[in-house]
Design an enzyme around this catalytic site. Structure first.
Site, PDB file in Angstrom:
ATOM      1  N   GLY A 271      37.621 -11.529  11.254  1.00  0.00           N
ATOM      2  CA  GLY A 271      38.293 -12.311  10.295  1.00  0.00           C
ATOM      3  C   GLY A 271      38.793 -13.540  10.703  1.00  0.00           C
ATOM      4  O   GLY A 271      39.458 -13.568  11.745  1.00  0.00           O
TER       5      GLY A 271
ATOM      6  N   SER B 127      32.736 -18.560  18.979  1.00  0.00           N
ATOM      7  CA  SER B 127      31.698 -19.330  18.291  1.00  0.00           C
ATOM      8  C   SER B 127      31.035 -20.100  19.299  1.00  0.00           C
ATOM      9  O   SER B 127      31.647 -20.675  20.190  1.00  0.00           O
ATOM     10  CB  SER B 127      32.381 -20.169  17.067  1.00  0.00           C
ATOM     11  OG  SER B 127      31.315 -21.048  16.496  1.00  0.00           O
TER      12      SER B 127
ATOM     13  N   TYR C 279      37.270 -26.295  13.612  1.00  0.00           N
ATOM     14  CA  TYR C 279      36.822 -25.118  13.794  1.00  0.00           C
ATOM     15  C   TYR C 279      36.484 -24.656  15.321  1.00  0.00           C
ATOM     16  O   TYR C 279      37.106 -23.715  15.504  1.00  0.00           O
ATOM     17  CB  TYR C 279      35.676 -24.792  12.822  1.00  0.00           C
ATOM     18  CG  TYR C 279      35.020 -23.333  13.122  1.00  0.00           C
ATOM     19  CD1 TYR C 279      35.585 -22.054  12.773  1.00  0.00           C
ATOM     20  CD2 TYR C 279      33.794 -23.361  13.685  1.00  0.00           C
ATOM     21  CE1 TYR C 279      35.083 -20.929  12.943  1.00  0.00           C
ATOM     22  CE2 TYR C 279      33.317 -21.946  14.046  1.00  0.00           C
ATOM     23  CZ  TYR C 279      33.904 -21.116  13.697  1.00  0.00           C
ATOM     24  OH  TYR C 279      33.234 -19.823  14.129  1.00  0.00           O
TER      25      TYR C 279
ATOM     26  N   LYS D  59      33.176 -10.725  -2.918  1.00  0.00           N
ATOM     27  CA  LYS D  59      32.895  -9.900  -1.470  1.00  0.00           C
ATOM     28  C   LYS D  59      33.163  -8.344  -1.542  1.00  0.00           C
ATOM     29  O   LYS D  59      32.656  -7.685  -0.726  1.00  0.00           O
ATOM     30  CB  LYS D  59      33.804 -10.653  -0.478  1.00  0.00           C
ATOM     31  CG  LYS D  59      33.280 -11.964  -0.098  1.00  0.00           C
ATOM     32  CD  LYS D  59      33.907 -12.345   1.356  1.00  0.00           C
ATOM     33  CE  LYS D  59      35.539 -12.440   1.184  1.00  0.00           C
ATOM     34  NZ  LYS D  59      36.015 -12.736   2.692  1.00  0.00           N
TER      35      LYS D  59
ATOM     36  N   ASN E  20      23.626 -19.312  15.389  1.00  0.00           N
ATOM     37  CA  ASN E  20      23.356 -19.392  13.853  1.00  0.00           C
ATOM     38  C   ASN E  20      22.999 -18.039  13.368  1.00  0.00           C
ATOM     39  O   ASN E  20      21.672 -17.514  13.369  1.00  0.00           O
ATOM     40  CB  ASN E  20      22.290 -20.217  13.818  1.00  0.00           C
ATOM     41  CG  ASN E  20      22.850 -21.588  13.960  1.00  0.00           C
ATOM     42  OD1 ASN E  20      22.904 -22.133  15.188  1.00  0.00           O
ATOM     43  ND2 ASN E  20      23.014 -22.413  12.871  1.00  0.00           N
TER      44      ASN E  20
ATOM     45  N   LYS F 245      29.096 -16.733   0.845  1.00  0.00           N
ATOM     46  CA  LYS F 245      29.576 -17.841   1.760  1.00  0.00           C
ATOM     47  C   LYS F 245      29.437 -19.226   1.437  1.00  0.00           C
ATOM     48  O   LYS F 245      29.683 -20.203   1.678  1.00  0.00           O
ATOM     49  CB  LYS F 245      28.768 -17.681   3.133  1.00  0.00           C
ATOM     50  CG  LYS F 245      29.231 -16.365   3.971  1.00  0.00           C
ATOM     51  CD  LYS F 245      28.607 -16.440   5.330  1.00  0.00           C
ATOM     52  CE  LYS F 245      28.771 -17.484   6.380  1.00  0.00           C
ATOM     53  NZ  LYS F 245      30.130 -17.380   6.771  1.00  0.00           N
TER      54      LYS F 245
END
Length: 321
Positions: free
Chosen positions: A74, A114, A140, A38, A168, A177
């Site tokens: 993060g 999300s 999640y 990364k 998305n 990822k």
């Protein structure tokens, strides 16, 4: 000074680029790079310091009174992560600490929620709804829902607090990822390797194979919306981030073939049993709330976003944005 957590990751590094384009260079990047690559996402960015995620909360007090914005991207973003204690600590408790810091020291907080909080979508995908009704399908999504619920109850808040329910998101800099990279990325990789792409069969009446629908949104649009929020500090709230237009996986894979200049070779494959019970067949962000807040830019169409991503980044050796 601006802190960007997750600043070496996919979305965070693209936001750092947007900040650089806005003239911000006094940026602290927080991430958990470890043995990944990364760090490559940071090479073409201007920033003052990198801090490991494990050290950041201990060092946070030293930034008191020095920060204008914390852009908190993060988190553990794996929808298949089964260690809920890990999700609770990293996605809920960690974000609570950041919120309290921003509230105490009058910083703006822009953070990632999300679309996984919407669960199966039985109540729709409206960011004006009562979020207490939502039933996420995985740990999640629930960890993100917990923070949204907690934030809603706080009397003491940052001077600006904006959460984004990401749908998305795809685009450059997602190369590290792994399995959580977008279907666009995996399609390009598979088509390059085999000349064809497999997409899941449907197991739900009313949906043909490959016609499962998602709201796919290009990361460059996300960066524009973050810029808008920085430039409009009076805007607060929890907002959807999608395009407002659901498209099929068949459309997506077709657009990748077109961007690559190749004939379509699409096959339909069995969905793993572990996914079938929790699979979403339709997501589409209602975007009225963001528009009513004053955002006027048009979003990339699926075809235009994929064309830019494939031709200018993936086909250029996974070029960093």
């Amino acid at each position: 000074m601006i802190i960007v957590t997750g600043g070496a990751g996919f979305i965070g590094s693209c936001i750092v680029r947007e900040l650089n384009q806005m003239g911000y260079t006094n940026i602290v990047i927080v991430d958990n790079i470890l043995k990944t690559e990364k760090w490559k996402n940071m090479r073409n960015k201007v920033y003052t310091e990198y801090i490991s995620r494990t050290e950041f909360l201990n060092r946070l007090p030293e930034f008191a009174g020095k920060i204008s914005h914390v852009i908190h991207m993060g988190a553990c973003s794996s929808t298949t992560e089964s260690d809920f204690d890990f999700l609770y600590k990293n996605n809920f408790e960690y974000t609570k600490t950041v919120w309290k810091f921003c509230a105490d020291y009058h910083c703006s907080l822009i953070y990632a929620s999300s679309a996984a909080t919407y669960g199966a979508g039985e109540f729709g995908f409206d960011d004006k709804m009562d979020i207490k009704k939502l039933q996420p399908l995985n740990g999640y999504g629930y960890s993100k829902q917990l923070f949204d619920l907690w934030a809603e109850k706080q009397e003491k808040a940052p001077v600006q607090h904006v959460g984004f329910k990401f749908f998305n998101v795809y685009g450059p800099n997602e190369y590290c990822k792994g399995s959580m990279a977008s279907v666009v990325f995996h399609s390009f990789h598979e088509i390059t390797k085999t000349g064809e792409m497999g997409i899941f069969k449907s197991y739900k009446e009313g949906y043909e194979d490959g016609q499962q629908l998602r709201d796919f949104v290009y990361v460059k649009d996300l960066c524009k919306v973050v810029r808008f929020m920085i430039e409009h500090p009076a805007v607060n709230g929890l907002f959807n981030f999608g395009t407002g237009k659901a498209r099929s996986f068949y459309d997506l894979v077709s657009a990748v073939f077109d961007a690559m200049g190749m004939e379509k070779r699409i096959r339909f494959i069995e969905m793993p049993d572990a996914l079938r019970e929790k699979y979403q067949y339709f997501t589409e962000a209602k975007m009225d709330k963001l528009r009513e807040a004053g955002y006027r830019e048009e979003f990339y169409s699926l075809e235009d976003g994929i064309r830019d991503y494939v031709r200018n980044y993936l086909a250029e050796g996974y070029k960093i944005y």
